[in-house]
Design an enzyme around this catalytic site. Structure first.
Site, short mmCIF file in Angstrom:
data_model
loop_
_atom_site.label_atom_id
_atom_site.label_comp_id
_atom_site.label_asym_id
_atom_site.label_seq_id
_atom_site.Cartn_x
_atom_site.Cartn_y
_atom_site.Cartn_z
N ARG A 124 0.90 -1.24 0.06
CA ARG A 124 0.00 -0.12 0.08
C ARG A 124 1.02 1.19 -0.07
NH1 ARG A 124 -3.31 -3.08 3.46
NH2 ARG A 124 -5.00 -3.99 2.09
N LYS A 146 3.62 11.40 -11.93
CA LYS A 146 2.57 10.68 -12.52
C LYS A 146 3.15 9.23 -12.88
CE LYS A 146 0.13 13.53 -15.60
NZ LYS A 146 -0.31 14.10 -16.99
N GLU A 188 10.74 18.26 -24.70
CA GLU A 188 10.12 18.50 -23.86
C GLU A 188 10.69 19.93 -22.99
OE1 GLU A 188 7.27 16.86 -23.25
OE2 GLU A 188 7.81 14.92 -24.16
N LYS A 230 8.21 23.12 -15.03
CA LYS A 230 7.30 21.82 -14.60
C LYS A 230 7.07 21.91 -12.88
CE LYS A 230 5.88 17.46 -15.57
NZ LYS A 230 6.23 15.91 -16.09
N GLU A 240 -3.85 17.64 -12.77
CA GLU A 240 -4.27 18.05 -14.26
C GLU A 240 -5.54 18.43 -14.43
OE1 GLU A 240 -1.64 16.05 -17.17
OE2 GLU A 240 -3.19 16.67 -18.79
N ARG A 244 -1.89 22.35 -15.65
CA ARG A 244 -0.81 21.19 -16.10
C ARG A 244 -1.20 20.54 -17.57
NH1 ARG A 244 1.42 16.36 -12.20
NH2 ARG A 244 2.72 15.39 -13.77
N ASN A 248 0.80 19.55 -22.31
CA ASN A 248 0.61 18.77 -23.56
C ASN A 248 0.66 19.38 -24.78
OD1 ASN A 248 0.11 16.57 -21.87
ND2 ASN A 248 -2.05 17.33 -21.62
N HIS A 251 1.18 17.39 -28.10
CA HIS A 251 1.00 16.20 -27.73
C HIS A 251 -0.02 15.59 -28.39
CE1 HIS A 251 4.26 16.71 -25.01
NE2 HIS A 251 4.31 15.33 -24.40
N HIS A 255 0.35 12.30 -30.51
CA HIS A 255 -0.14 10.92 -30.34
C HIS A 255 -0.73 10.45 -31.63
CE1 HIS A 255 -0.62 11.70 -25.93
NE2 HIS A 255 0.56 11.26 -26.00
N HIS A 270 8.95 9.32 -29.08
CA HIS A 270 7.77 10.40 -28.68
C HIS A 270 8.31 11.73 -28.73
CE1 HIS A 270 4.83 12.06 -25.99
NE2 HIS A 270 5.79 12.59 -25.16
N1 LIG Z 1 5.49 10.19 -15.76
C1 LIG Z 1 5.34 11.16 -16.62
O1 LIG Z 1 5.16 12.34 -16.37
C2 LIG Z 1 5.93 11.06 -18.04
C3 LIG Z 1 6.24 11.86 -18.77
C4 LIG Z 1 6.72 11.75 -20.13
C5 LIG Z 1 7.11 10.66 -20.61
N2 LIG Z 1 6.87 9.37 -19.68
C6 LIG Z 1 7.29 8.22 -20.02
O2 LIG Z 1 8.94 8.10 -20.20
C7 LIG Z 1 9.05 6.89 -20.96
C8 LIG Z 1 10.05 7.34 -21.79
O3 LIG Z 1 11.05 7.68 -21.30
P1 LIG Z 1 12.61 7.59 -21.88
O4 LIG Z 1 12.69 8.57 -23.13
O5 LIG Z 1 13.51 8.01 -20.62
O6 LIG Z 1 12.93 6.08 -22.19
P2 LIG Z 1 13.54 4.91 -21.64
O7 LIG Z 1 13.27 4.73 -20.22
O8 LIG Z 1 13.10 4.00 -22.67
O9 LIG Z 1 15.05 5.15 -22.17
C9 LIG Z 1 15.55 5.38 -23.43
C10 LIG Z 1 16.74 4.38 -23.78
O10 LIG Z 1 17.87 4.81 -23.19
C11 LIG Z 1 18.59 3.93 -22.44
N3 LIG Z 1 19.48 4.70 -21.31
C12 LIG Z 1 18.82 5.14 -20.13
N4 LIG Z 1 19.76 5.82 -19.57
C13 LIG Z 1 20.97 5.71 -20.53
C14 LIG Z 1 22.12 6.41 -20.31
N5 LIG Z 1 22.46 7.15 -19.33
N6 LIG Z 1 23.01 6.41 -21.60
C15 LIG Z 1 22.71 5.63 -22.47
N7 LIG Z 1 21.44 4.90 -22.63
C16 LIG Z 1 20.51 4.98 -21.61
C17 LIG Z 1 17.44 3.03 -21.87
O11 LIG Z 1 17.89 1.79 -21.58
C18 LIG Z 1 16.62 2.99 -23.08
O12 LIG Z 1 16.90 2.15 -24.28
C19 LIG Z 1 7.78 6.54 -21.76
O13 LIG Z 1 7.40 5.33 -21.44
C20 LIG Z 1 6.82 7.83 -21.42
O14 LIG Z 1 5.39 7.30 -21.32
C21 LIG Z 1 6.35 9.58 -18.53
ZN LIG Z 2 5.77 14.07 -23.90
#
Ligand SMILES: NC(=O)c1ccc[n+]([C@@H]2O[C@H](COP(=O)([O-])OP(=O)(O)OC[C@H]3O[C@@H](n4cnc5c(N)ncnc54)[C@H](O)[C@@H]3O)[C@@H](O)[C@H]2O)c1
Ligand SMILES: [Zn+2]
Length: 371
Positions: A124, A146, A188, A230, A240, A244, A248, A251, A255, A270
């Protein structure tokens, strides 16, 4: 440039700090130990991030005689699944995880989103700390609480708001990040300038080569500015209900692009879709008479100069499918489409119930221009 910056996220009892420092990874113990009651430490990390930077993280932890265990997840979006959620939960519980333990999310946005969700529900709710290692996760996904995994019906549909106790950001870990991931994260960042900080957009316009090029004062300034913006928005509207949503920008169009290629990140990351989506939002704002032509052109030129695609490519996009995706965006309801549009550079606003006929004509012309 090696000073420690502290950015506060003000959320009453759930407030926390985001700490930014080059090399903070070698010194994490100092910052995580205040949050570790009597419990154990559980490090959840993606295999890539751990291989590249895990030793540094562990060196600071090991010298302090604390009990810890490491749970590695496969890198990539596929880890935001029910299956890996279950695996991580079962691994945690098999080590006897308890309420007083602390989870560390060490990796990109995938790791942060999955670990945060796990932390929010196991026993929990266990405290967690984010140590994001991609540019996108440093400026975006680790800020604001999030968390989510994906479902068949769409991305990020299963999750909760679960704020971390702290976020530790080491810009040096970005030295191993591929250029394409840096670019995806930068979308971003400059987005923030377009939303509410025209001066920062000017800065991004002048300095994008330095920000994308190497670890530099400019990159750090850009990271911190985006986080502050942010954090400020999240503090006003955690769930949101209003402002907030401005984050987007680009976005809803993005999408539609991502869905058009089945979320294949090899084709459209993305952040790349967001950049192109921002160009579309700017041009559509201009078509509706909301944004002047000069500003719309400037945004498009900037995004192109950075090296992003500003037009759809030849992946078979069509206006009807794009419109359908936009209608079903989880931020929309009842068939209406709300868009984040621009009145000016640095002035985004929520445009409710966008005119579908005009949007369709706009999308048709974008699809016709696809190269
Ligand atoms: N929670 C939120 O508010 C929010 C906001 C935006 C995006 N997201 C989510 O974030 C995700 C995308 O995040 P991301 O772009 O970080 O992707 P990711 O976590 O898949 O990382 C991208 C790639 O980089 C590699 N990597 C990580 N650190 C590294 C480093 N220092 N050097 C080399 N490689 C490295 C990872 O292994 C992966 O292959 C999506 O799932 C998206 O939905 C969430
Ligand atoms: Zn985004």
């Amino acid at each position: 440039m090696n000073n420690l910056s502290k950015i506060a996220v003000g959320l009453d009892t759930r407030s926390y700090e985001i700490l930014v420092q080059n090399g903070i990874l070698n010194n994490v113990w100092e910052f995580i130990s205040p949050f570790l009651k009597n419990g154990k430490l559980h490090i959840i990390s993606d295999t890539n991030a751990f291989k590249l930077h895990g030793e540094k993280l562990l060196s600071s932890i090991k010298s302090n005689n604390v009990k810890y265990n490491i749970i590695e997840i496969e890198s990539g979006e596929k880890s935001k699944s029910f299956a890996s959620f279950e695996n991580v939960i079962e691994s945690l519980l098999s080590t006897g995880a308890e309420r007083g333990d602390l989870i560390i999310a060490f990796g990109g946005g995938v790791t942060g989103d999955l670990s945060g969700f796990v932390a929010g529900v196991v026993n929990r709710g266990i405290d967690f700390i984010q140590i994001p290692t991609t540019l996108l996760s440093q400026v975006d996904s680790s800020v604001g609480g999030k968390t989510a995994i994906n479902a068949k019906a769409g991305k990020n549909l299963v999750g909760l708001f679960w704020q971390p106790r702290a976020v530790l950001i080491d810009p040096l870990v970005l030295e191993t990040l591929p250029k394409r991931d840096l670019m995806a994260g930068f979308a971003e960042i400059f987005k923030i300038g377009l939303i509410n900080d025209a001066q920062f957009f000017d800065y991004c316009d002048k300095n994008y080569a330095k920000i994308l090029g190497e670890n530099s004062t400019s990159r750090r300034f850009a990271i911190e500015t985006a986080i502050k913006a942010k954090a400020n928005i999240v503090a006003q509207d955690e769930r949101e209900g209003g402002i907030r949503a401005l984050l987007n920008l680009g976005h809803t169009f993005a999408h539609a692009i991502e869905a058009g290629v089945n979320y294949n990140e090899q084709i459209w990351r993305h952040g790349e879709a967001v950049s192109c989506g921002i160009v579309m939002a700017a041009n559509f704002s201009h078509q509706l008479g909301l944004l002047d032509e000069k500003s719309a052109k400037r945004i498009e030129n900037f995004i192109q100069n950075c090296g992003y695609r500003t037009k759809l490519d030849d992946n078979g996009f069509n206006a009807n499918d794009m419109l359908e995706t936009m209608r079903h965006d989880k931020k929309n309801s009842g068939g209406q489409i709300n868009l984040i549009l621009l009145k000016n550079i640095g002035q985004a606003f929520i445009y409710k119930n966008a005119p579908i006929d005009k949007l369709k004509i706009f999308l048709e012309s974008e699809c016709a221009k696809a190269a």
